[in-house]
Design a protein around this motif. Structure first.
Motif, PDB file in Angstrom:
ATOM      1  N   PHE A 145     -33.958  22.404  17.789  1.00 10.49           N
ATOM      2  CA  PHE A 145     -34.188  23.109  16.524  1.00 10.49           C
ATOM      3  C   PHE A 145     -35.060  24.340  16.785  1.00 10.49           C
ATOM      4  O   PHE A 145     -36.271  24.235  16.949  1.00 10.49           O
ATOM      5  N   TYR A 146     -34.417  25.478  16.844  1.00  4.87           N
ATOM      6  CA  TYR A 146     -35.127  26.752  17.045  1.00  4.87           C
ATOM      7  C   TYR A 146     -34.273  27.850  16.406  1.00  4.87           C
ATOM      8  O   TYR A 146     -33.103  27.632  16.047  1.00  4.87           O
ATOM      9  N   SER A 147     -34.835  29.022  16.274  1.00  6.37           N
ATOM     10  CA  SER A 147     -34.125  30.134  15.627  1.00  6.37           C
ATOM     11  C   SER A 147     -33.109  30.751  16.575  1.00  6.37           C
ATOM     12  O   SER A 147     -33.466  31.326  17.603  1.00  6.37           O
TER      13      SER A 147
ATOM     14  N   ALA B  74     -37.112  19.443   5.811  1.00  3.06           N
ATOM     15  CA  ALA B  74     -37.986  20.615   5.754  1.00  3.06           C
ATOM     16  C   ALA B  74     -38.541  20.948   7.135  1.00  3.06           C
ATOM     17  O   ALA B  74     -38.591  22.109   7.534  1.00  3.06           O
ATOM     18  N   TYR B  75     -38.934  19.922   7.905  1.00  4.18           N
ATOM     19  CA  TYR B  75     -39.511  20.161   9.225  1.00  4.18           C
ATOM     20  C   TYR B  75     -38.480  20.742  10.187  1.00  4.18           C
ATOM     21  O   TYR B  75     -38.790  21.626  11.000  1.00  4.18           O
ATOM     22  N   GLU B  76     -37.252  20.252  10.113  1.00  2.00           N
ATOM     23  CA  GLU B  76     -36.198  20.781  10.976  1.00  2.00           C
ATOM     24  C   GLU B  76     -35.911  22.244  10.653  1.00  2.00           C
ATOM     25  O   GLU B  76     -35.689  23.063  11.546  1.00  2.00           O
ATOM     26  N   ALA B  77     -35.936  22.570   9.359  1.00  2.00           N
ATOM     27  CA  ALA B  77     -35.731  23.963   8.954  1.00  2.00           C
ATOM     28  C   ALA B  77     -36.880  24.843   9.441  1.00  2.00           C
ATOM     29  O   ALA B  77     -36.669  25.953   9.943  1.00  2.00           O
ATOM     30  N   MET B  78     -38.096  24.345   9.314  1.00  2.00           N
ATOM     31  CA  MET B  78     -39.260  25.089   9.770  1.00  2.00           C
ATOM     32  C   MET B  78     -39.206  25.327  11.280  1.00  2.00           C
ATOM     33  O   MET B  78     -39.578  26.393  11.767  1.00  2.00           O
TER      34      MET B  78
ATOM     35  N   PHE C 176     -44.547  31.679  11.092  1.00  2.00           N
ATOM     36  CA  PHE C 176     -45.638  30.762  10.750  1.00  2.00           C
ATOM     37  C   PHE C 176     -45.155  29.317  10.800  1.00  2.00           C
ATOM     38  O   PHE C 176     -45.787  28.444  11.413  1.00  2.00           O
ATOM     39  N   PHE C 177     -44.008  29.065  10.176  1.00  2.00           N
ATOM     40  CA  PHE C 177     -43.498  27.699  10.120  1.00  2.00           C
ATOM     41  C   PHE C 177     -43.107  27.186  11.508  1.00  2.00           C
ATOM     42  O   PHE C 177     -43.348  26.022  11.840  1.00  2.00           O
ATOM     43  N   ARG C 178     -42.519  28.017  12.323  1.00  2.00           N
ATOM     44  CA  ARG C 178     -42.151  27.629  13.674  1.00  2.00           C
ATOM     45  C   ARG C 178     -43.385  27.222  14.476  1.00  2.00           C
ATOM     46  O   ARG C 178     -43.373  26.200  15.189  1.00  2.00           O
ATOM     47  N   GLU C 179     -44.457  27.975  14.361  1.00  2.00           N
ATOM     48  CA  GLU C 179     -45.689  27.676  15.092  1.00  2.00           C
ATOM     49  C   GLU C 179     -46.304  26.358  14.639  1.00  2.00           C
ATOM     50  O   GLU C 179     -46.847  25.603  15.447  1.00  2.00           O
TER      51      GLU C 179
END
Length: 359
Positions: free
Chosen positions: A140-142, A207-211, A274-277
């Motif tokens: 799960f990453y961008s 939500a966490y996976e999306a973040m 921010f959410f990724r970090e």
């Protein structure tokens, strides 16, 4: 032949026949354990299917075959009741409402995935360790940069009512609407769907996976076990929402169409970083597994738990009446009825219980 020093670990979940939060967590946990050279891992479930097939075929992990394990990581009280005699067992409780998430007294240690769950278990007399829901941040990453202006919204909600409301808002805002409704079109590679969107709406693990994919999140749903509510766009209130597992139960805000639309309009593409970090820091599955192993190591050194383990070995082969009724007394009448009606594996004495609680 197994190498000396190899940790034998069993991961258990009541059901692995369909997609869901605890099922995905179980897969992720096994995936990380499988990658470690000093671990031999197997799985257990009462109901095989979609997820257990992936565990066997994609990860090469087999169903329970050993007579004992060094460590058992179990979700759901039925797994604890079934497996406690096979080794040191840590029960992870993922929620406060479902009956399967209630603690069973024969576990050696307990993990809560949020402060809300930790408080709930404390009231029932159980000390727990807080370990957040682990995410595979390499999966799960961008993969795609989100737009500066909101262009696409993905709903990961579990209700038709929530999906219909979000779709209507998207039409008003002239943005594309996507959904992954697990009861109609479950998606395993949900990270690909997330990467098609700019903003994601959902609760908890969704939500966490999306973040983790660098997507801003609106915490909202209309679940059948709790009234329609949410925490909204959580960038500036994430730590508070997290106390209740980003379930919407911290602020418990009721959203109609106009008020939820305002939450969508708070979208800022820069918030994705921010959410990724946050996920990298507190939700990385590698760190979570280390925390489980540290909990195991520290607990087995406790003389009280050593004595408890000795007593459990004396009772090997049965779930004692004392253990069952100690668990039973902490349940609500609603949960007792659920157990009776569903007849979960590992329990007994249905006749007498039915007479008392189902008249």
């Amino acid at each position: 032949m197994m190498k000396k020093g190899t940790k034998k670990i069993l991961v258990a979940n009541a059901r692995l026949n369909k997609l869901g939060g605890s099922e995905t967590f179980t897969y992720t946990l096994i995936e990380e354990l499988k990658s470690r050279a000093d671990v031999f891992v197997e799985y257990f479930t009462f109901e095989k299917g979609t997820v257990s097939d992936k565990i066997e075929n994609e990860l090469g992990v087999s169903f329970q075959s050993l007579k004992s394990y060094d460590l058992i990581l179990a979700n759901h009280y039925t797994c604890v009741a079934e497996l406690y005699k096979y080794g040191f067992i840590i029960q992870t409780c993922h929620g406060i409402y479902p009956v399967l998430e209630q603690p069973f007294c024969l576990a050696d240690a307990y993990v809560s995935i949020s402060q809300e769950v930790k408080t709930h278990l404390s009231k029932l007399g159980y000390a727990t360790t807080l370990i957040y829901n682990g995410i595979n941040t390499n999966r799960f990453y961008s993969k795609k940069t989100i737009h500066k202006k909101l262009n696409t919204v993905l709903s990961l909600c579990h209700s038709k009512a929530a999906n219909n409301l979000i779709k209507s808002i998207c039409e008003d805002l002239n943005v594309e609407y996507l959904q992954a409704y697990k009861y109609k079109n479950p998606v395993w590679n949900i990270e690909d769907k997330i990467n098609e969107s700019d903003l994601v709406v959902g609760l908890g693990r969704s939500a966490y996976e999306a973040m983790a994919c660098g997507r801003p999140v609106v915490v909202y749903d209309n679940r059948p076990y709790f009234e329609s509510c949410g925490d909204g766009y959580i960038k500036d209130k994430f730590e508070l929402s997290l106390l209740n597992n980003c379930s919407g139960r911290y602020f418990k805000t009721y959203y109609d169409k106009e008020s939820l639309k305002k939450e969508f309009l708070k979208y800022n593409n820069e918030d994705g970083d921010f959410f990724r970090e946050v996920i990298l820091k507190d939700f990385n599955i590698k760190n979570a597994v280390n925390q489980y192993i540290d909990l195991w190591d520290s607990t087995i050194q406790n003389d009280i738990n050593k004595n408890k383990g000795f007593i459990k070995k004396m009772n090997r082969g049965v779930v004692s009446k004392f253990a069952f009724f100690n668990f039973w007394k902490n349940l609500s009448k609603k949960h007792k009825k659920e157990i009776i009606l569903d007849k979960y594996p590992g329990l007994y004495a249905w006749g007498r219980i039915k007479k008392r609680f189902l008249q």
